[in-house]
Scaffold this motif. Structure first.
Motif, mmCIF file in Angstrom:
data_model
loop_
_atom_site.group_PDB
_atom_site.id
_atom_site.type_symbol
_atom_site.label_atom_id
_atom_site.label_comp_id
_atom_site.label_asym_id
_atom_site.label_seq_id
_atom_site.Cartn_x
_atom_site.Cartn_y
_atom_site.Cartn_z
ATOM 1 N N LEU A 423 0.823 -1.195 0.000
ATOM 2 C CA LEU A 423 0.000 0.000 0.000
ATOM 3 C C LEU A 423 0.863 1.254 0.000
ATOM 4 O O LEU A 423 2.008 1.248 0.472
ATOM 5 N N ILE A 424 0.302 2.325 -0.541
ATOM 6 C CA ILE A 424 0.918 3.645 -0.487
ATOM 7 C C ILE A 424 -0.122 4.620 0.064
ATOM 8 O O ILE A 424 -1.280 4.255 0.280
ATOM 9 N N LEU A 425 0.289 5.856 0.299
ATOM 10 C CA LEU A 425 -0.675 6.863 0.725
ATOM 11 C C LEU A 425 -1.673 7.110 -0.398
ATOM 12 O O LEU A 425 -1.292 7.231 -1.563
ATOM 13 N N PRO A 426 -2.953 7.189 -0.073
ATOM 14 C CA PRO A 426 -3.956 7.384 -1.133
ATOM 15 C C PRO A 426 -3.853 8.775 -1.733
ATOM 16 O O PRO A 426 -3.479 9.742 -1.045
ATOM 17 N N PRO A 427 -4.204 8.942 -2.994
ATOM 18 C CA PRO A 427 -4.171 10.275 -3.617
ATOM 19 C C PRO A 427 -5.358 11.118 -3.176
ATOM 20 O O PRO A 427 -6.286 10.641 -2.520
ATOM 21 N N GLU A 428 -5.315 12.396 -3.528
ATOM 22 C CA GLU A 428 -6.414 13.301 -3.177
ATOM 23 C C GLU A 428 -7.614 13.129 -4.096
ATOM 24 O O GLU A 428 -8.706 13.592 -3.772
ATOM 25 N N HIS A 429 -7.419 12.494 -5.250
ATOM 26 C CA HIS A 429 -8.502 12.193 -6.175
ATOM 27 C C HIS A 429 -8.414 10.726 -6.569
ATOM 28 O O HIS A 429 -7.318 10.144 -6.612
ATOM 29 N N ILE A 430 -9.555 10.138 -6.856
ATOM 30 C CA ILE A 430 -9.604 8.723 -7.213
ATOM 31 C C ILE A 430 -10.425 8.558 -8.478
ATOM 32 O O ILE A 430 -11.242 9.417 -8.836
ATOM 33 N N LEU A 431 -10.197 7.450 -9.124
ATOM 34 C CA LEU A 431 -10.981 7.057 -10.289
ATOM 35 C C LEU A 431 -11.787 5.823 -9.910
ATOM 36 O O LEU A 431 -11.214 4.793 -9.546
ATOM 37 N N LYS A 432 -13.095 5.929 -9.936
ATOM 38 C CA LYS A 432 -13.927 4.807 -9.528
ATOM 39 C C LYS A 432 -13.670 3.607 -10.427
ATOM 40 O O LYS A 432 -13.550 3.737 -11.639
ATOM 41 N N ARG A 433 -13.560 2.433 -9.789
ATOM 42 C CA ARG A 433 -13.260 1.152 -10.421
ATOM 43 C C ARG A 433 -11.791 1.048 -10.826
ATOM 44 O O ARG A 433 -11.394 0.085 -11.468
ATOM 45 N N GLY A 434 -10.984 2.041 -10.445
ATOM 46 C CA GLY A 434 -9.581 2.029 -10.810
ATOM 47 C C GLY A 434 -8.670 1.659 -9.648
ATOM 48 O O GLY A 434 -9.111 1.436 -8.509
ATOM 49 N N ASP A 435 -7.372 1.612 -9.938
ATOM 50 C CA ASP A 435 -6.390 1.258 -8.920
ATOM 51 C C ASP A 435 -6.296 2.329 -7.848
ATOM 52 O O ASP A 435 -6.021 2.033 -6.679
ATOM 53 N N SER A 436 -6.515 3.588 -8.215
ATOM 54 C CA SER A 436 -6.460 4.669 -7.219
ATOM 55 C C SER A 436 -7.565 4.506 -6.183
ATOM 56 O O SER A 436 -7.338 4.729 -4.984
ATOM 57 N N GLU A 437 -8.770 4.115 -6.605
ATOM 58 C CA GLU A 437 -9.842 3.875 -5.641
ATOM 59 C C GLU A 437 -9.519 2.680 -4.756
ATOM 60 O O GLU A 437 -9.820 2.668 -3.562
ATOM 61 N N ALA A 438 -8.906 1.645 -5.343
ATOM 62 C CA ALA A 438 -8.545 0.463 -4.558
ATOM 63 C C ALA A 438 -7.530 0.815 -3.478
ATOM 64 O O ALA A 438 -7.633 0.349 -2.336
ATOM 65 N N VAL A 439 -6.544 1.640 -3.813
ATOM 66 C CA VAL A 439 -5.549 2.069 -2.824
ATOM 67 C C VAL A 439 -6.217 2.858 -1.704
ATOM 68 O O VAL A 439 -5.956 2.631 -0.510
ATOM 69 N N ALA A 440 -7.111 3.787 -2.075
ATOM 70 C CA ALA A 440 -7.778 4.607 -1.065
ATOM 71 C C ALA A 440 -8.666 3.757 -0.148
ATOM 72 O O ALA A 440 -8.693 3.971 1.075
ATOM 73 N N TYR A 441 -9.385 2.788 -0.718
ATOM 74 C CA TYR A 441 -10.254 1.956 0.111
ATOM 75 C C TYR A 441 -9.435 1.071 1.047
ATOM 76 O O TYR A 441 -9.692 1.002 2.250
ATOM 77 N N ALA A 442 -8.453 0.363 0.510
ATOM 78 C CA ALA A 442 -7.685 -0.576 1.330
ATOM 79 C C ALA A 442 -6.878 0.148 2.406
ATOM 80 O O ALA A 442 -6.649 -0.399 3.492
ATOM 81 N N PHE A 443 -6.444 1.375 2.139
ATOM 82 C CA PHE A 443 -5.638 2.117 3.111
ATOM 83 C C PHE A 443 -6.416 2.317 4.410
ATOM 84 O O PHE A 443 -5.851 2.237 5.510
ATOM 85 N N PHE A 444 -7.718 2.576 4.306
ATOM 86 C CA PHE A 444 -8.524 2.849 5.495
ATOM 87 C C PHE A 444 -9.306 1.636 5.982
ATOM 88 O O PHE A 444 -9.647 1.563 7.175
ATOM 89 N N HIS A 445 -9.618 0.667 5.123
ATOM 90 C CA HIS A 445 -10.524 -0.414 5.488
ATOM 91 C C HIS A 445 -9.835 -1.757 5.706
ATOM 92 O O HIS A 445 -10.513 -2.721 6.083
ATOM 93 N N LEU A 446 -8.541 -1.846 5.463
ATOM 94 C CA LEU A 446 -7.855 -3.119 5.683
ATOM 95 C C LEU A 446 -7.966 -3.567 7.135
ATOM 96 O O LEU A 446 -8.159 -4.756 7.428
#
Length: 582
Positions: A423-446
């Motif tokens: 994992l890395i720090l999530p970005p300030e913007h995400i793309l739904k169904r994309g890798d950026s959304e996956a990073v943001a979700y897993a960062f907080f919900h793992l």
């Protein structure tokens, strides 16, 4: 900013495709079809005409004589020439192969293929016909591509971190920049949209802040915020900027946001009293509302990070009740994460019942949280061996279907939850169904998945089964629209370069990479063999030209005298002579 509904529109599209078409244009006449066919066959006709012309002019052009001259030239070449030729070919093809590999990994496509399609194909008359039948595959592909373009919309990350207290501290420790220029530019546009309006010139402090939000240099923005506070000590947006970028701890950020809240509430009440005076005052009220909602939301996130979770939940619930039209800010996703931390699963289910609706846009947080709740009821007793013997129960089937639904929406998330990718720090913007959304979700919900016993085990055993239900190639989805093909490009812009972007579906290597790799290897092997065995490779090189009838005739006449002499000497039992003895 609301997304279109995936399930509802997929069902509507299926119903529309199965219904008879009405009001379609009449079928094309035979003249139009003939004209279209001739336009497509123009390149083939030119090629056949060229071959016929070449055959007719073979005698005046003396092609046979020229071919014999070329054959003689090839016979006179030395093995050194073939070594240089094959070595140069291997070097050039190797450079092309390296460039193709780099271009494919950077842009996800072949450079030679792109040049062929975009530049060479139109010159050869290979453009697609503009005449197409309604409902034809080309029209369906066009509709799918237009839908994919609409799907690749970037959203503000509802759980984005603080720049000064979190992102910048990460840079101080690791020396890496967690945010890309594209991501920060999108944030600057958001700030200008939320925190500025046409009446800023009426207040000098707002004029200074309007320039501050456009600054690229962080120290310049912070300096402008202090200038705005000197002009007006109740400038809420100046406190917001300082809390986001200058504060180095969450405690400092919360202190500045509380000052911003005090100033923002005063300005908001003043704007409410003047909202009906003119359109400019209405615009000012919208701006002040955005500022107030932003401040309260960030205060709730500060309370969540400092461990005051119930206080954070209360602030979020009050925001959702007080400003229900602002659902585009996705405050419910912040609420879901806080309720999961409290392990208030009944409240989580109540929030999902409201927002996991067919008429509302989906997200990884909604889909995977719904899967987590259903997994929680069966995960502690789930065993793959037991399930294979007795089959799945009704509750287990429901949990597996929820996991499949979540994985179909975003197939990148399981690798982060199962810690198959870092994992890395999530970005300030995400793309739904994309890798950026996956990073943001897993960062907080793992942590929430780890807290439930057996949840990750059930996910590991079942998530790959989703891809057996999705048709391949992905011309249609199972529960959602087909996975958009533009996510990789957008994710590469949003995520830092040191992160390996997850790509779905996995792209196969283009033909030209295989071709250049084979060409480089084969020419290098030929060059090595020619250098080590020049005589044998020279025989093979001249075998092709010598197979020509004229070349065979020449070689036989050139050796006639020597062959006859050696044959006569052999019958007279005299040792054969070579050219040196003659």
């Amino acid at each position: 900013m609301a997304d279109r509904n995936y399930l509802g529109e997929a069902a509507a599209a299926a119903a529309f495709s199965s219904a008879p078409a009405r009001g379609l244009s009449p079928p094309l006449g035979w003249k139009e079809r003939l004209r279209a066919g001739l336009a497509g066959a123009g390149a083939s006709l030119w090629f056949v005409a060229g071959l016929g012309l070449l055959y007719a002019l073979r005698v005046p052009l003396r092609l046979c004589e020229h071919l014999a001259a070329v054959t003689g030239f090839l016979n006179s070449l030395t093995p050194k020439f073939y070594v240089a030729l094959t070595g140069t070919s291997s070097l050039i093809s190797g450079l092309i192969f390296i460039f193709e590999w780099w271009y494919f990994h950077k842009h996800g496509t072949s450079f030679i293929e792109q040049v062929s399609i975009n530049h060479l194909r139109p010159l050869m008359g290979g453009t697609e016909s503009s005449i197409s039948e309604p409902g034809s595959p080309s029209n369906r592909e066009g509709e799918t591509s237009r839908h994919n373009l609409s799907e690749c919309k970037v959203w503000r990350n509802p759980l984005n971190l603080f720049r000064g207290a979190e992102y910048r501290r990460y840079t101080w420790v690791t020396g890496k920049e967690p945010l890309t220029y594209y991501d920060m530019n999108l944030s600057a546009q958001d700030h200008q949209t939320f925190f500025t309006c046409d009446t800023d010139f009426l207040r000098p402090s707002d004029t200074v802040m309007q320039k501050a939000w456009r600054e690229r240099n962080p120290p310049a923005r912070i300096k402008a915020a202090y200038q705005a506070l000197e002009l007006n000590n109740d400038c809420a947006t100046a406190y917001v900027l300082l809390a986001e970028e200058e504060a180095t701890t969450i405690v400092d950020a919360e202190r500045l946001f509380k000052q911003a809240l005090k100033a923002g509430e005063t300005i908001y009440k003043r704007s409410q009293q003047c909202q009906h005076q003119s359109p400019q005052h209405e615009a000012q009220l919208r701006r002040d509302t955005n500022v107030l909602v932003y401040i309260k939301r960030r205060l709730a996130m500060c309370a969540r990070k400092l461990g005051r979770i119930r206080e954070a939940v209360k602030i979020m619930r009050d925001l959702m009740k007080e400003f229900p039209p602002l659902t585009m800010l996705n405050i419910h996703e912040n609420l879901l994460e806080s309720l999961l931390e409290l392990q208030a699963y009944a409240d989580v289910q109540a929030v999902l019942a409201k927002y996991d609706d067919i008429s509302l846009p989906k997200s990884a947080a909604i889909c995977y949280t719904a899967a987590l709740l259903k997994t929680r009821t069966v995960s502690d007793k789930f065993s793959p061996e037991t399930a294979s013997r007795r089959g799945l129960s009704t509750a287990e089937i429901s949990a597996v279907e929820a996991i499949h639904r979540a994985v179909e929406f975003n197939p990148h998330v399981p690798k982060y939850l199962l810690e198959m990718k870092s994992l890395i720090l999530p970005p300030e913007h995400i793309l739904k169904r994309g890798d950026s959304e996956a990073v943001a979700y897993a960062f907080f919900h793992l942590q929430h998945w780890k807290r439930i016993e057996g949840a990750l085990n059930l996910l590991q055993c079942t998530w790959e089964g989703t891809f057996r239900m999705i048709p391949y190639p992905l011309e249609k989805g199972h529960l959602f629209y087909p996975y958009p093909s533009c996510t990789e490009t957008a994710d590469r812009e949003l995520l830092p370069t040191f992160h390996h972007v997850s790509v779905y579906p996995k792209k196969e290597l283009p033909f030209f990479i295989h071709f250049t790799a084979g060409l480089c290897s084969s020419t290098a092997m030929i060059a090595l063999l020619t250098h080590q065995f020049p005589e044998i490779m020279g025989v093979f090189a001249k075998a092709g030209p010598n197979s020509h009838p004229g070349a065979v005739k020449i070689s036989r006449t050139s050796g006639t005298t020597t062959d006859l002499l050696n044959r006569n000497l052999h019958f007279n039992k005299i040792p054969r002579l070579s050219y040196a003895h003659i």
